[in-house]
Design a protein around this motif. Structure first.
Motif, mmCIF file in Angstrom:
data_model
loop_
_atom_site.group_PDB
_atom_site.id
_atom_site.type_symbol
_atom_site.label_atom_id
_atom_site.label_comp_id
_atom_site.label_asym_id
_atom_site.label_seq_id
_atom_site.Cartn_x
_atom_site.Cartn_y
_atom_site.Cartn_z
ATOM 1 N N ILE A 52 0.838 -1.203 0.000
ATOM 2 C CA ILE A 52 0.000 0.000 0.000
ATOM 3 C C ILE A 52 0.870 1.249 0.000
ATOM 4 O O ILE A 52 0.612 2.196 -0.752
ATOM 5 C CB ILE A 52 -0.953 -0.010 1.212
ATOM 6 N N THR A 53 1.918 1.252 0.810
ATOM 7 C CA THR A 53 2.816 2.411 0.884
ATOM 8 C C THR A 53 3.477 2.680 -0.458
ATOM 9 O O THR A 53 3.543 3.824 -0.917
ATOM 10 C CB THR A 53 3.890 2.191 1.971
ATOM 11 N N ARG A 55 2.440 1.819 -3.489
ATOM 12 C CA ARG A 55 1.475 2.270 -4.488
ATOM 13 C C ARG A 55 0.968 3.672 -4.195
ATOM 14 O O ARG A 55 0.702 4.446 -5.086
ATOM 15 C CB ARG A 55 0.340 1.271 -4.606
ATOM 16 N N THR A 56 0.850 4.022 -2.927
ATOM 17 C CA THR A 56 0.434 5.374 -2.554
ATOM 18 C C THR A 56 1.478 6.390 -3.000
ATOM 19 O O THR A 56 1.137 7.457 -3.510
ATOM 20 C CB THR A 56 0.227 5.468 -1.029
ATOM 21 N N ALA A 57 2.740 6.049 -2.842
ATOM 22 C CA ALA A 57 3.816 6.956 -3.255
ATOM 23 C C ALA A 57 3.761 7.216 -4.752
ATOM 24 O O ALA A 57 4.022 8.331 -5.210
ATOM 25 C CB ALA A 57 5.169 6.380 -2.865
ATOM 26 N N LYS A 58 3.385 6.203 -5.527
ATOM 27 C CA LYS A 58 3.296 6.370 -6.983
ATOM 28 C C LYS A 58 2.137 7.285 -7.388
ATOM 29 O O LYS A 58 2.145 7.839 -8.475
ATOM 30 C CB LYS A 58 3.121 5.007 -7.662
ATOM 31 N N MET A 59 1.138 7.414 -6.516
ATOM 32 C CA MET A 59 -0.026 8.232 -6.847
ATOM 33 C C MET A 59 0.150 9.702 -6.493
ATOM 34 O O MET A 59 -0.706 10.512 -6.802
ATOM 35 C CB MET A 59 -1.270 7.683 -6.143
ATOM 36 N N GLN A 60 1.229 10.054 -5.842
ATOM 37 C CA GLN A 60 1.459 11.447 -5.453
ATOM 38 C C GLN A 60 1.777 12.288 -6.676
ATOM 39 O O GLN A 60 2.334 11.800 -7.648
ATOM 40 C CB GLN A 60 2.632 11.526 -4.463
#
Length: 85
Positions: A52-53, A55-60
């Motif tokens: 999750i961490t 993939r979240t970083a990629k969405m920033q």
């Protein structure tokens, strides 16, 4: 090896759900031993958090993109970014 394990874990979590996925399945899918899995990543919860961490970083928003001040500006930035990739 870590990336291979995390990719396999996240793929299985999406397909079978967190509760429906075992560490043995993750190890088998990643082609590593359970011992290597635990030594490299940790337990199943750690795999989920790392997935999750990551993939979240990629969405920033990318740092070079301006922060949008409205819906239209967001759409414009999104379109420009999508065109560039």
């Amino acid at each position: 090896m870590r990336k291979r394990i995390l990719d396999a874990a996240f793929r299985l979590f999406v397909e079978k759900g967190y509760a429906g996925t075992s560490t043995l399945e993750v190890a088998t899918c990643a082609k590593v031993s359970k011992r290597d899995l635990y030594a490299t990543v940790g337990n199943k919860r750690a795999m989920l958090i790392a997935g999750i961490t990551g993939r979240t970083a990629k969405m920033q928003l990318r740092p070079e993109l301006p922060a949008p001040r409205g819906r239209q500006e967001l759409a414009s930035i999104r379109n420009a970014y999508a065109t560039s990739i």
